[in-house]
Design a protein around this motif. Sequence first.
Motif, mmCIF file in Angstrom:
data_model
loop_
_atom_site.group_PDB
_atom_site.id
_atom_site.type_symbol
_atom_site.label_atom_id
_atom_site.label_comp_id
_atom_site.label_asym_id
_atom_site.label_seq_id
_atom_site.Cartn_x
_atom_site.Cartn_y
_atom_site.Cartn_z
ATOM 1 N N ILE A 41 -84.946 49.766 -53.151
ATOM 2 C CA ILE A 41 -86.071 50.644 -53.484
ATOM 3 C C ILE A 41 -87.375 50.068 -52.944
ATOM 4 C CG2 ILE A 41 -87.430 51.639 -55.369
ATOM 5 C CD1 ILE A 41 -84.747 51.776 -56.984
ATOM 6 N N THR A 42 -87.583 48.772 -53.127
ATOM 7 C CA THR A 42 -88.841 48.173 -52.658
ATOM 8 C C THR A 42 -88.911 48.116 -51.139
ATOM 9 O OG1 THR A 42 -87.967 45.919 -52.915
ATOM 10 C CG2 THR A 42 -89.230 46.818 -54.755
ATOM 11 N N ASP A 43 -87.773 48.069 -50.467
ATOM 12 C CA ASP A 43 -87.772 48.118 -49.002
ATOM 13 C C ASP A 43 -88.106 49.519 -48.493
ATOM 14 O OD1 ASP A 43 -87.104 45.451 -48.876
ATOM 15 O OD2 ASP A 43 -85.028 45.783 -48.236
ATOM 16 N N GLY A 44 -87.796 50.544 -49.302
ATOM 17 C CA GLY A 44 -87.968 51.915 -48.845
ATOM 18 C C GLY A 44 -89.231 52.605 -49.320
ATOM 19 N N LEU A 45 -89.849 52.064 -50.364
ATOM 20 C CA LEU A 45 -91.055 52.680 -50.930
ATOM 21 C C LEU A 45 -92.123 51.616 -51.153
ATOM 22 C CD1 LEU A 45 -89.538 54.872 -53.810
ATOM 23 C CD2 LEU A 45 -90.401 55.693 -51.629
ATOM 24 N N GLN A 46 -93.353 52.065 -51.196
ATOM 25 C CA GLN A 46 -94.446 51.176 -51.582
ATOM 26 C C GLN A 46 -94.416 51.074 -53.099
ATOM 27 O OE1 GLN A 46 -98.290 52.535 -50.351
ATOM 28 N NE2 GLN A 46 -99.360 50.916 -51.443
ATOM 29 N N VAL A 47 -94.050 49.925 -53.628
ATOM 30 C CA VAL A 47 -93.844 49.756 -55.064
ATOM 31 C C VAL A 47 -94.813 48.710 -55.599
ATOM 32 C CG1 VAL A 47 -92.195 48.994 -56.829
ATOM 33 C CG2 VAL A 47 -91.414 50.408 -54.921
ATOM 34 N N GLU A 48 -95.495 49.070 -56.690
ATOM 35 C CA GLU A 48 -96.381 48.113 -57.354
ATOM 36 C C GLU A 48 -95.653 47.325 -58.425
ATOM 37 O OE1 GLU A 48 -100.143 49.279 -58.859
ATOM 38 O OE2 GLU A 48 -100.839 49.986 -56.903
ATOM 39 N N ASN A 49 -94.681 47.985 -59.064
ATOM 40 C CA ASN A 49 -93.935 47.328 -60.126
ATOM 41 C C ASN A 49 -92.593 48.032 -60.249
ATOM 42 O OD1 ASN A 49 -92.936 46.424 -62.674
ATOM 43 N ND2 ASN A 49 -95.028 45.935 -63.293
ATOM 44 N N ILE A 50 -91.551 47.251 -60.508
ATOM 45 C CA ILE A 50 -90.220 47.836 -60.654
ATOM 46 C C ILE A 50 -89.386 46.968 -61.578
ATOM 47 C CG2 ILE A 50 -89.358 46.670 -58.588
ATOM 48 C CD1 ILE A 50 -87.571 49.156 -58.097
ATOM 49 N N SER A 51 -88.578 47.626 -62.379
ATOM 50 C CA SER A 51 -87.566 46.908 -63.154
ATOM 51 C C SER A 51 -86.294 47.743 -63.106
ATOM 52 C CB SER A 51 -88.019 46.684 -64.597
ATOM 53 O OG SER A 51 -88.238 47.917 -65.245
ATOM 54 N N VAL A 52 -85.191 47.062 -62.865
ATOM 55 C CA VAL A 52 -83.892 47.734 -62.760
ATOM 56 C C VAL A 52 -82.895 46.983 -63.634
ATOM 57 C CG1 VAL A 52 -82.015 48.411 -61.204
ATOM 58 C CG2 VAL A 52 -84.379 48.461 -60.368
ATOM 59 N N ALA A 53 -82.136 47.736 -64.403
ATOM 60 C CA ALA A 53 -81.065 47.165 -65.229
ATOM 61 C C ALA A 53 -79.830 48.022 -65.019
ATOM 62 C CB ALA A 53 -81.466 47.163 -66.694
ATOM 63 N N GLY A 54 -78.662 47.412 -65.140
ATOM 64 C CA GLY A 54 -77.447 48.194 -64.992
ATOM 65 C C GLY A 54 -76.198 47.366 -65.061
ATOM 66 N N ASP A 55 -75.058 48.069 -64.959
ATOM 67 C CA ASP A 55 -73.757 47.434 -65.130
ATOM 68 C C ASP A 55 -72.939 47.359 -63.847
ATOM 69 O OD1 ASP A 55 -72.909 50.014 -64.648
ATOM 70 O OD2 ASP A 55 -72.080 50.343 -66.645
ATOM 71 N N GLY A 56 -73.547 47.619 -62.716
ATOM 72 C CA GLY A 56 -72.818 47.574 -61.452
ATOM 73 C C GLY A 56 -72.682 48.921 -60.790
ATOM 74 N N GLN A 57 -72.625 49.988 -61.577
ATOM 75 C CA GLN A 57 -72.572 51.335 -61.022
ATOM 76 C C GLN A 57 -73.612 52.254 -61.634
ATOM 77 O OE1 GLN A 57 -68.471 52.734 -61.352
ATOM 78 N NE2 GLN A 57 -68.258 52.388 -59.168
ATOM 79 N N HIS A 58 -73.926 52.067 -62.911
ATOM 80 C CA HIS A 58 -74.906 52.884 -63.606
ATOM 81 C C HIS A 58 -76.161 52.046 -63.843
ATOM 82 C CE1 HIS A 58 -70.971 54.596 -64.577
ATOM 83 N NE2 HIS A 58 -71.599 55.756 -64.544
ATOM 84 N N PHE A 59 -77.304 52.585 -63.439
ATOM 85 C CA PHE A 59 -78.542 51.822 -63.507
ATOM 86 C C PHE A 59 -79.659 52.636 -64.131
ATOM 87 C CE2 PHE A 59 -76.088 50.059 -60.074
ATOM 88 C CZ PHE A 59 -76.215 48.696 -60.257
ATOM 89 N N GLU A 60 -80.641 51.910 -64.653
ATOM 90 C CA GLU A 60 -81.884 52.485 -65.137
ATOM 91 C C GLU A 60 -83.009 51.752 -64.420
ATOM 92 O OE1 GLU A 60 -82.200 52.225 -69.360
ATOM 93 O OE2 GLU A 60 -80.364 53.350 -69.698
ATOM 94 N N ALA A 61 -84.005 52.503 -63.974
ATOM 95 C CA ALA A 61 -85.115 51.892 -63.256
ATOM 96 C C ALA A 61 -86.435 52.466 -63.737
ATOM 97 C CB ALA A 61 -84.970 52.125 -61.755
ATOM 98 N N ARG A 62 -87.426 51.613 -63.800
ATOM 99 C CA ARG A 62 -88.820 52.020 -64.012
ATOM 100 C C ARG A 62 -89.550 51.636 -62.736
ATOM 101 N NH1 ARG A 62 -93.911 49.918 -66.092
ATOM 102 N NH2 ARG A 62 -94.946 51.515 -67.359
ATOM 103 N N ILE A 63 -90.040 52.635 -62.035
ATOM 104 C CA ILE A 63 -90.634 52.423 -60.718
ATOM 105 C C ILE A 63 -92.077 52.904 -60.755
ATOM 106 C CG2 ILE A 63 -90.435 52.922 -58.253
ATOM 107 C CD1 ILE A 63 -87.480 53.887 -59.013
ATOM 108 N N VAL A 64 -92.987 52.008 -60.386
ATOM 109 C CA VAL A 64 -94.406 52.346 -60.321
ATOM 110 C C VAL A 64 -94.821 52.298 -58.854
ATOM 111 C CG1 VAL A 64 -96.737 51.712 -61.062
ATOM 112 C CG2 VAL A 64 -94.784 51.340 -62.604
ATOM 113 N N SER A 65 -95.261 53.446 -58.337
ATOM 114 C CA SER A 65 -95.603 53.531 -56.923
ATOM 115 C C SER A 65 -96.758 54.500 -56.702
ATOM 116 C CB SER A 65 -94.396 54.015 -56.112
ATOM 117 O OG SER A 65 -94.773 54.273 -54.777
#
Length: 81
Positions: A11-35
């Motif tokens: 995500i950070t390689d593809g978007l201009q991101v100010e803040n990001i947090s990602v959690a998950g189990d290997g296939q299912h993820f939750e992300a908070r992305i600030v851009s």
Amino acid sequence: MMEPSEVERLITDGLQVENISVAGDGQHFEARIVSPEFADKSPLQRQRLVNAVLKEHFDSGRLHALAMQTLTPEEAARQDT
């Protein structure tokens, strides 16, 4: 299987991101992305931006699901206070 850190990096390689947090189990993820790229975009347009960055990983099945909260820096600042 993917690690949360790999999803974050993609995500950070593809978007201009100010803040990001990602959690998950290997296939299912939750992300908070600030851009700043989310400014003047609807929630659906924001989601499409992120999904476009991750498209090949969704298509290959390595990434199954991503629940996301997409915020502009201003929205994040209001939420964090």
